[in-house]
Structures are given as C-alpha cells and as structure tokens.
Motif scaffolding. Structure first.
Motif, mmCIF file in Angstrom:
data_model
loop_
_atom_site.group_PDB
_atom_site.id
_atom_site.type_symbol
_atom_site.label_atom_id
_atom_site.label_comp_id
_atom_site.label_asym_id
_atom_site.label_seq_id
_atom_site.Cartn_x
_atom_site.Cartn_y
_atom_site.Cartn_z
ATOM 1 N N THR A 125 0.836 -1.203 0.000
ATOM 2 C CA THR A 125 0.000 0.000 0.000
ATOM 3 C C THR A 125 0.871 1.253 0.000
ATOM 4 O OG1 THR A 125 -1.734 -1.177 1.220
ATOM 5 C CG2 THR A 125 -1.843 1.229 1.194
ATOM 6 N N SER A 126 1.894 1.253 0.846
ATOM 7 C CA SER A 126 2.826 2.378 0.896
ATOM 8 C C SER A 126 3.529 2.563 -0.448
ATOM 9 C CB SER A 126 3.852 2.146 2.006
ATOM 10 O OG SER A 126 4.816 3.164 2.027
ATOM 11 N N TYR A 127 3.908 1.454 -1.048
ATOM 12 C CA TYR A 127 4.580 1.527 -2.348
ATOM 13 C C TYR A 127 3.650 2.114 -3.415
ATOM 14 C CZ TYR A 127 6.863 0.048 -6.655
ATOM 15 O OH TYR A 127 7.434 0.035 -7.907
ATOM 16 N N CYS A 128 2.364 1.716 -3.379
ATOM 17 C CA CYS A 128 1.400 2.247 -4.352
ATOM 18 C C CYS A 128 1.255 3.755 -4.211
ATOM 19 C CB CYS A 128 0.042 1.571 -4.159
ATOM 20 S SG CYS A 128 -0.012 -0.134 -4.748
ATOM 21 N N ARG A 129 1.258 4.243 -2.982
ATOM 22 C CA ARG A 129 1.162 5.691 -2.784
ATOM 23 C C ARG A 129 2.406 6.397 -3.334
ATOM 24 N NH1 ARG A 129 -2.979 4.038 -2.221
ATOM 25 N NH2 ARG A 129 -4.527 4.342 -0.581
ATOM 26 N N LYS A 130 3.566 5.819 -3.065
ATOM 27 C CA LYS A 130 4.808 6.439 -3.521
ATOM 28 C C LYS A 130 4.870 6.493 -5.044
ATOM 29 C CE LYS A 130 7.527 5.085 0.544
ATOM 30 N NZ LYS A 130 8.587 4.172 1.053
ATOM 31 N N ILE A 131 4.533 5.380 -5.700
ATOM 32 C CA ILE A 131 4.621 5.339 -7.159
ATOM 33 C C ILE A 131 3.573 6.263 -7.780
ATOM 34 C CG2 ILE A 131 3.059 3.381 -7.584
ATOM 35 C CD1 ILE A 131 6.418 3.975 -9.325
ATOM 36 N N THR A 132 2.401 6.378 -7.138
ATOM 37 C CA THR A 132 1.344 7.264 -7.649
ATOM 38 C C THR A 132 1.772 8.720 -7.557
ATOM 39 O OG1 THR A 132 -0.439 5.723 -7.073
ATOM 40 C CG2 THR A 132 -1.029 8.043 -7.309
ATOM 41 N N TYR A 133 2.236 9.136 -6.369
ATOM 42 C CA TYR A 133 2.597 10.541 -6.188
ATOM 43 C C TYR A 133 3.877 10.891 -6.946
ATOM 44 C CZ TYR A 133 -0.913 10.279 -2.503
ATOM 45 O OH TYR A 133 -2.089 10.096 -1.811
#
Length: 402
Positions: A125-133
């Motif tokens: 989940t944290s990785y998804c936020r990082k890649i999105t932003y």
C-alpha cells in the motif's frame, strides 16, 4: 501537503483511493450527474479537437526539422492520451469491474490476523502511494516545463529575443498546433497559448490518472499472488498445529477460487491495456529517438535541460509499466512453489492429489502483453531502448550527410 494527500484517501478503497479520485476528477470515470457527465464529455472533445490541430500543424512546419520533431514528440504523446481516454470510456464497464474486483479482493485480505500478511499489505500500500505521487509529480513537472518553456527561452536567450523582435523568428509555442488566429501577433499568440496550456494540463491529467491507476492495479496483482502463495503454504497449518482435513480442504478450495478469479480479471485487465501498450511501445520508440536527437543538436544549455527532463519522463513512463508487469509474471511463476512448501508430505494421499490439482491450476500464469506480439517485461523495455537508439543513429547520420 500531507493534509491534502490524506483527503485523497478513501477507507472503502484503501488501495485505489487516490487513483479512483483522480479518474473521477479528470472525467475518465464519468459521474452519474447528467450535467457533469456532459461537461466532462465536452472537455474530452475539446482536447481531442486540439490533438487534431497538432496534426494539421505538421503541414505548416514540415520544412523545419526542429519544429517538425518538436511537433511529433508532443503530438504522439497527445495521441496516446486520446487513445487511453477513448478506450477507457468505451470499456468503462470493464474498468469498473476491474476496480471493484481489486477493491473487494484487497479488503478481504486486510481482515487477516497474520502478521506477515499484514506487513506485506502495508508495504505494498505504501509503495502504491509512492509510485502514484511520484508519477503525478513527474508528469506535472513535465507539463509545467512545456507550458513555461516559451517564457524561459524568451528571457534567457538574448539572440532568440532579438530575432523575435526583428521578425526573423516566430514566437515559441507551448505546444505546436494550428490555430485560426495569427500566432505571430500578440493577441493571437496569447489566445493560442491559453488553449494550448489548457490542453497540456488536461492531457496531463488524463495520463496521470490512467497510468497511475493501471500501475497500482499491476502492483495489486503481484501482492495478491504473493498473499495467495502464503495461504497455500498454510493450507495444512504448521508442523506444531496441523489443521483437520475439513479445514484443509476449505482452505484449498479458497486458494483455488481466488486464483481462478485472479486469472479471470488479469486477462480482462490485459485485454483493456494490451492494445494501448502495443501502440505505446511504437510511440515511445519514436519519442525517445526524437528527444535524444534534440538533446544532441540543441546548443542552449537550458533547452537541453528541458528536453532531457522530457526524455526522462518518456523513459520512466514505459519503464514503470514494464517493471511492474515483469514483477507480476515472476510472482505468478513462483506461485506453484506455495503448495509444495506446505505439509503435503505428511497428509493422506487424497489430499496430495488435491495439491496436485491446485498446482495444475497455478500453471495458468498471469502475464500482461503489448498486443499479440510480446510480453510486457524488462527485456521488452531494453529492446525498445535499443530500437530507439537505432532510429536515433539513423536520423543523426542522415543529417550529417545532408
């Protein structure tokens, strides 16, 4: 900033919250409100018309190689944006089904009490936020550079500024496109710049919302495969606390069901994305070639920097797709190890046969492709870079001969 990002979260969609909100904000997921629905459709039509004017402008700049190349790299990227949006709207129900499946499967796994699985879910989940932003930041940095490039060049290049005043050069456009007014006059140029800036911002919104959503869904498939592997290892429990045959059979059926559903929606997702990625590969090859040529031929240091940032965006855009698709493929290939890491060897022969049937189901790999020709992997990305470099070499040599 963190407060703003927190507003993008959605407890009902813990994985895709910001991505779904971006899809709705930019009109890819059309609202139920009739007025807003037609408003977004009007905005889409205006940007599509603008993209058509970019092709019209090719005729007027065909004699100037630099203007032609600059037009091509922007126009091809804009064309990809249009295709993404049109296909997303056409296959709206398919995309909604994919998003609903991802949300449903993600929520089902978040109620686990397994510490290892919780840690894995939190990490992804944290990785998804990082890649999105990160992707949003990279895209809008590129959009701002495209929008302010004419201003930078006018104030930082005395020779260009003097040539414009003398009439030897035309004003540098935000995006090369045809416009009904004379762009060599101040009113015409400003009007064209406003329309071009609007198209650049809205087109950037299209790209960020579509791409980041697709990338996070790819990350989900990898996470689901790894979580499924953990559950397969635990079908019979641990060596110290083995479960009954009934519980083991129930767990095995659940693993089987999850994989069938995962393969089904993986193929649906691939059918929506694969045609786009096939064209994407061709467009990126040409765009990378053109941008690399402009970097080597440009004399202004500032212009080189701006063009290099555009090249970085083009490479990152394709690499992120290939990297995550490659992760999903390898996670799918390793899934069959899960049942064999369970306690199958100390169970009855009938249960061993069930494990064999489960591994047979796992032989159906989840893999994403670029049309019917190639899988979307890191090896494919390297091949595209090699192809782009070959086009760049050919273009450079042809200019030397001339």
């Amino acid at each position: 900033m963190f407060g703003l990002l927190n507003k993008l979260e959605n407890p009902k969609k813990p994985l895709l919250g910001p991505n779904v909100k971006a899809l709705k904000f930019w009109g890819l997921l059309l609202p139920k409100n009739v007025f807003m629905k037609y408003f977004y459709l009007l905005m889409h039509v205006l940007v599509i018309i603008f993209t058509a004017t970019e092709y019209v402008d090719v005729w007027f700049v065909k004699d100037d190689l630099n203007l032609l190349l600059n037009n091509l790299k922007i126009t091809m990227l804009a064309t990809m944006s249009v295709i993404k949006v049109v296909t997303f709207l056409y296959w709206q129900e398919h995309w909604k089904n994919i998003i609903d499946y991802v949300t449903r499967a993600d929520l089902a796994q978040r109620v686990t009490v397994d510490a290892h699985k919780n840690e894995l879910i939190s990490r992804f989940t944290s990785y998804c936020r990082k890649i999105t932003y990160f992707y949003w930041s990279l895209m809008y940095t590129t959009v701002l550079i495209v929008m302010f490039q004419p201003i930078f060049k006018y104030f930082l290049s005395p020779s260009y500024r003097e040539n414009v005043k003398l009439g030897n050069e035309t004003y540098l456009q935000v995006v090369s496109s045809w416009f009904p007014l004379d762009k060599n006059t101040i009113p015409g140029y400003l009007a064209a710049s406003v329309y071009q800036s609007f198209a650049a911002i809205y087109g950037g919104g299209w790209i960020t919302s579509f791409d980041s959503n697709a990338m996070v869904i790819m990350v989900f498939f990898r996470a689901e495969l790894e979580l499924l592997k953990i559950d397969c290892v635990n079908i019979f429990g641990s060596y110290e606390s083995q479960v009954s045959d009934e519980v083991a059979l129930m767990r095995l059926k659940e693993c089987f069901r999850r994989h069938v559903e995962l393969v089904k929606f993986g193929r649906l997702f691939d059918s929506c994305l694969s045609p786009i990625m096939l064209l994407y590969m061709f467009v990126c090859s040409v765009m990378l070639c053109v941008t690399a040529y402009q970097i080597t031929s440009e004399t202004s240091a500032m212009q080189r920097f701006l063009t290099t940032e555009y090249l970085v965006f083009g490479v990152a855009q394709l690499f992120i797709y290939c990297w995550h698709s490659n992760d999903v493929l390898f996670a799918s290939l390793q899934l069959s190890q899960g049942p064999y890491e369970s306690l199958w060897w100390c169970r009855h022969v009938s249960q061993r046969k069930n494990i064999f049937l489960l591994t047979g189901q796992f032989s159906k790999t989840v893999v994403f492709s670029a049309g019917p020709f190639t899988k979307l992997t890191v090896a494919t990305f390297i091949s595209i870079l090699k192809g782009a470099y070959s086009y760049y070499t050919l273009l450079s040599k042809s200019q030397i001969k001339e």
